[in-house]
Write a protein that holds these residues in place. Structure first.
Motif, mmCIF file in Angstrom:
data_model
loop_
_atom_site.group_PDB
_atom_site.id
_atom_site.type_symbol
_atom_site.label_atom_id
_atom_site.label_comp_id
_atom_site.label_asym_id
_atom_site.label_seq_id
_atom_site.Cartn_x
_atom_site.Cartn_y
_atom_site.Cartn_z
ATOM 1 N N VAL A 189 0.798 -1.283 0.160
ATOM 2 C CA VAL A 189 -0.147 0.011 -0.021
ATOM 3 C C VAL A 189 0.955 1.337 0.167
ATOM 4 N N ILE A 190 2.064 1.324 0.919
ATOM 5 C CA ILE A 190 2.708 2.413 0.682
ATOM 6 C C ILE A 190 3.667 2.548 -0.307
ATOM 7 N N SER A 191 3.837 1.391 -0.954
ATOM 8 C CA SER A 191 4.814 1.547 -2.080
ATOM 9 C C SER A 191 3.973 2.081 -3.381
ATOM 10 N N THR A 192 2.711 1.798 -3.462
ATOM 11 C CA THR A 192 1.827 2.258 -4.599
ATOM 12 C C THR A 192 1.471 3.594 -4.335
ATOM 13 N N PHE A 193 1.427 4.132 -3.154
ATOM 14 C CA PHE A 193 1.457 5.597 -2.883
ATOM 15 C C PHE A 193 2.261 6.556 -3.412
#
Length: 458
Positions: A274-278
């Protein structure tokens, strides 16, 4: 009941290496299928009261691939229009919105992208509870209606409401079921199916800008957008007829509203993804929105500049087939690779290119690698999610991502005043490239959380 973190590779099909036990829950008995041949046991809860799942062929067959085709057509319209906003930005800046800054015009496209992803938690839960049909119908109506309204309006606030808000909300209702449903129909070929679906979006990003640029000088802005609306109406009718779920809808008790939040807290792989895609999507859309204006800045005439974005989107069609490779070398491996390379391309090329040939090469390379990013992250989400909760978890991921898509392009526009004499876009390009590289390293953390090693195929 919330289940423990489950690999999306465990579909509800027979498995010679699994054993079933029954555990009493507070409301009903639930069967927990425990897979014994994994290092970390995974569980998938399914209430006994659920109707029997009709047996469909997984990973192939006419029915499964027709769902993929319908979802790809939906994204051709929905994301094709989103990917084409750079063309609208260039046109608006020279016509209806000539008195507005590029940053102000970009807010229309940013709001559209934001609203594609922001309602995703609701759309994902709705998909898990009721399937894709109602979302597909409602989204199709809103998309077509918004286009007819855009064709009739000229003022900034009108375009913001119709193209930013209405088109964004309609696109959200189409996007979530289109990318979530493939997790129910595909297992080993999941990333490949996701890539085919995503390629429809890139192809739309090729066709719509060319269609717009060829028609607008002949029949005017209004009828050009109406032509796009009529074309979209016919294509979305195909999607409504073909996109369907394989699994029965979940009961209200089992589709927990907070399950994705719990997974974010407890499932390290999902959390880092999730953090990566942000971060990845914080920088990804900026080149697509500003590449037309950048080409004019570098000496292109308006007609030639219109074709730079379709070239980038054409390369993105090829990049979105990265899922076929991801199924072989590991989906997280592929996601890290394309995200990292897209960031490097921005840092090394967008900050330096000047001539037409160099700009075309940059558009092709960035389109290629960014297409892989867009294609592969839904398959990564499915890999770390139970099949019946893919919609909800993907929805939460997209909800978080929406804030990146809302702010990325306007930040890029605001950074134009920090450019240098040789390249006014250098700060914009540096922001885009740096955020994507940060996203790539969070992808490595997600990969490490699954198997404890960054060297394994994941």
């Amino acid at each position: 009941m919330s289940s423990a973190p489950v690999s999306g590779d465990h579909l509800p099909v027979s498995n010679d290496h699994s054993e079933t036990t029954t555990m009493a829950g507070p409301h009903s008995q639930e069967k927990l299928t425990v897979t014994t041949n994994e290092k970390s046991p995974a569980t998938t809860s399914e209430p006994e009261s659920q109707p029997a799942v009709k047996q469909h062929r997984i990973d192939g067959g006419w029915e499964a691939w027709s769902v993929v085709a319908g979802a790809s057509v939906a994204l051709f319209v929905q994301f094709g229009l989103g990917n084409s906003f750079g063309t609208f930005q260039q046109y608006y800046s020279q016509h209806q919105l000539q008195g507005f800054t590029p940053e102000q015009v970009s807010w229309i496209g940013s709001v559209e992208l934001f609203l594609i992803f922001f309602p995703a938690s609701f759309c994902g839960r709705f998909f898990d509870l009721y399937g894709p049909r109602f979302l597909m119908i409602g989204g199709s109506v809103l998309v077509v209606l918004s286009l007819f309204l855009v064709s009739a309006f000229q003022k900034y606030y009108q375009l913001m409401i119709c193209q930013g808000v209405l088109l964004g909300l309609g696109s959200a209702m189409l996007y979530n079921p289109s990318v979530s449903v493939m997790g129910q129909w595909f297992h080993k070929k999941r990333a490949a199916a996701a890539g085919v679906i995503a390629s429809g979006a890139a192809l739309g990003g090729v066709i719509f800008p060319i269609m717009f640029s060829r028609l607008v000088g002949r029949i005017g802005f209004g009828w050009t957008v109406r032509a796009i609306a009529f074309m979209s109406m016919g294509l979305l009718a195909i999607s409504i007829a073909t996109v369907k779920a394989r699994l029965p809808p979940r009961s209200g008790a089992s589709a927990s509203r907070i399950e994705p939040v719990t997974a974010f807290a407890n499932n390290a792989a999902y959390r880092w993804l999730v953090i990566s895609t942000f971060f990845a999507f914080w920088g990804l859309w900026t080149p697509f929105i500003y590449i037309g204006d950048f080409s004019v800045y570098r000496g292109f005439n308006s007609r030639d500049a219109f074709y730079v974005l379709p070239i980038a989107n054409a390369a993105s069609v090829v990049g979105r087939l990265a899922g076929f490779i991801g199924d072989k070398i590991g989906r997280f491996n592929m996601y890290f690779l394309v995200t990292f390379l897209a960031g490097i391309i921005n840092l090394t090329m967008w900050t330096t290119v000047s001539g037409p040939a160099a700009i075309y090469v940059y558009a092709i390379l960035f389109g290629l690698f960014s297409g892989g990013v867009i294609a592969i992250f839904p398959a990564c989400t499915a890999q770390v999610s139970p099949p019946e909760l893919i919609g909800s978890r993907l929805g939460f991921l997209l909800f978080v991502m929406s804030f990146a898509t809302l702010t990325g392009a306007p930040i890029g526009g605001a950074l134009l005043k920090y450019g240098i004499a040789k390249n006014a876009y250098i700060a914009n390009a540096a922001f885009s490239g740096a955020t994507m590289i940060v996203g790539a390293f969070f992808a490595l953390l997600a990969k490490f959380s699954i198997h404890g090693s960054v060297m394994k195929s994941v």
